[in-house]
Design an enzyme around this catalytic site. Sequence first.
Site, PDB file in Angstrom:
ATOM      1  N   ASP A  18      66.463 125.188  61.157  1.00  0.00           N
ATOM      2  CA  ASP A  18      65.525 125.861  60.476  1.00  0.00           C
ATOM      3  C   ASP A  18      65.320 127.428  60.622  1.00  0.00           C
ATOM      4  O   ASP A  18      65.474 128.213  59.516  1.00  0.00           O
ATOM      5  CB  ASP A  18      64.224 125.382  60.679  1.00  0.00           C
ATOM      6  N   ARG A  98      53.360 123.899  71.589  1.00  0.00           N
ATOM      7  CA  ARG A  98      52.914 124.841  70.417  1.00  0.00           C
ATOM      8  C   ARG A  98      51.882 125.891  70.552  1.00  0.00           C
ATOM      9  O   ARG A  98      51.974 127.074  70.306  1.00  0.00           O
ATOM     10  CB  ARG A  98      52.705 124.149  69.032  1.00  0.00           C
ATOM     11  N   ASP A 127      53.544 120.260  63.250  1.00  0.00           N
ATOM     12  CA  ASP A 127      53.664 121.606  63.997  1.00  0.00           C
ATOM     13  C   ASP A 127      53.143 122.895  63.183  1.00  0.00           C
ATOM     14  O   ASP A 127      52.643 123.865  63.682  1.00  0.00           O
ATOM     15  CB  ASP A 127      55.136 122.186  64.520  1.00  0.00           C
ATOM     16  N   SER A 179      66.627 115.992  64.095  1.00  0.00           N
ATOM     17  CA  SER A 179      65.375 116.764  64.353  1.00  0.00           C
ATOM     18  C   SER A 179      64.885 116.863  65.754  1.00  0.00           C
ATOM     19  O   SER A 179      64.593 115.715  66.080  1.00  0.00           O
ATOM     20  CB  SER A 179      64.479 116.854  63.214  1.00  0.00           C
TER      21      SER A 179
END
Length: 407
Positions: A18, A98, A127, A179
């Site tokens: 990404d 995060r 996320d 992923s």
Amino acid sequence: MKKEDIKKVVLAYSGGLDTSIIIPWLKENYNNCEVIAVSGNVGQADELEGLEEKAKKTGASKLYVLDLMDEYVDDFIIPTMKAGATYEDYLLGTSHARPVIAKGLVEVALKEGADAICHGCTGKGNDQVRFELAIKHFAPQMAIIAPWREWDIKSRDEEIDYAEAHNIPLKISRETNYSKDKNMWHLSHEGLDLEDPGNEPMYDKPGFLEMMVSPMAAPDKPEYIELDFEQGIPTALNGEKMSAKDIILALNEIGGRNGIGLLDIVENRLVGMKSRGVYETPGGTILYAAHAYLETITLDKLTAHKKAELAMTFADLLYNGQWYTPLREALSAFVDKTQERVTGKVKLKLYKGNIIKAGVWSDYSLYSEDLASFGESDYDQTDSKGFINLFGLPIQVQAVLDAKLKK
């Protein structure tokens, strides 16, 4: 902020699929803006290798690698572990990484005078919420760019097409295109064959598991460990004083070789859909088990039950990106109070994915062998008669009334 006014962007950069394609995409779609890549080191180890060269080759002006490991452990992992918080059995490895990364992103963005912060989270995932709520907490006026909500790319295959067209090197292929999210606490796997919950994960396929072996491949001999805690915080492993961070890293090795910490789960995402994933959390699984074991003898019934109830609220807040909220802070204050006497030693036996209790000790133990013994003790068993009469009085009164009403 208008698109044409964005001249400098800080990008949350992992070097994965990404974020690798986002750098050229930003320059193509945001007036050839300057892109500053920022990676937060939360223990992803080899994934940080070669990042600076890769980021600059794809168009970034510079790369910051922020050392966040101590802060991650002390301010996020340990408070969550002390709370006993799990989300549908998931030990929250992505969730609590995060907010600390987002905090670092904002610090760099303010230092660099950036106009916007960009992340590579999809519009389907959790996320995006975790990053953006943390950014709003630290920089409420900061513009946020989320390419997955803007571009025409619809799948990871199309991302690979974009990367190949722009000569962006990738460490994955279409066949290994899971992923993944990796840090010192866990590794997650999503996508490909895992999207069908009817498929058994390929645990024994070389390269699938990275932090551990499958329970089937673990040694045939059990391994014993001892963990010491002080006020709920791990302080020693097998008699050796260590920091919480070093204990987690050591437990990853121990748990990994014994097949501990494998979770296959269909979880309920914040955005409403169900998602299937496989998590590897070897050290964290051991730490949670040991801490909960010690609490069985150091917490009173009322506190233990209320704490378990609030652990679900704590987990929901964390999973949903609401770490920086007054309620989470209040819950952490409650948890810290409960941990004042969670001090002692735990012994565990690890065997082929299983954690077997092997002994627990504490100077603050509420367990009384004299009271619990089936042998002679000071407990007066006749006291129970009056207690049962009073405890059962509402039931007795209701039964008498019901009998009268039936006549």
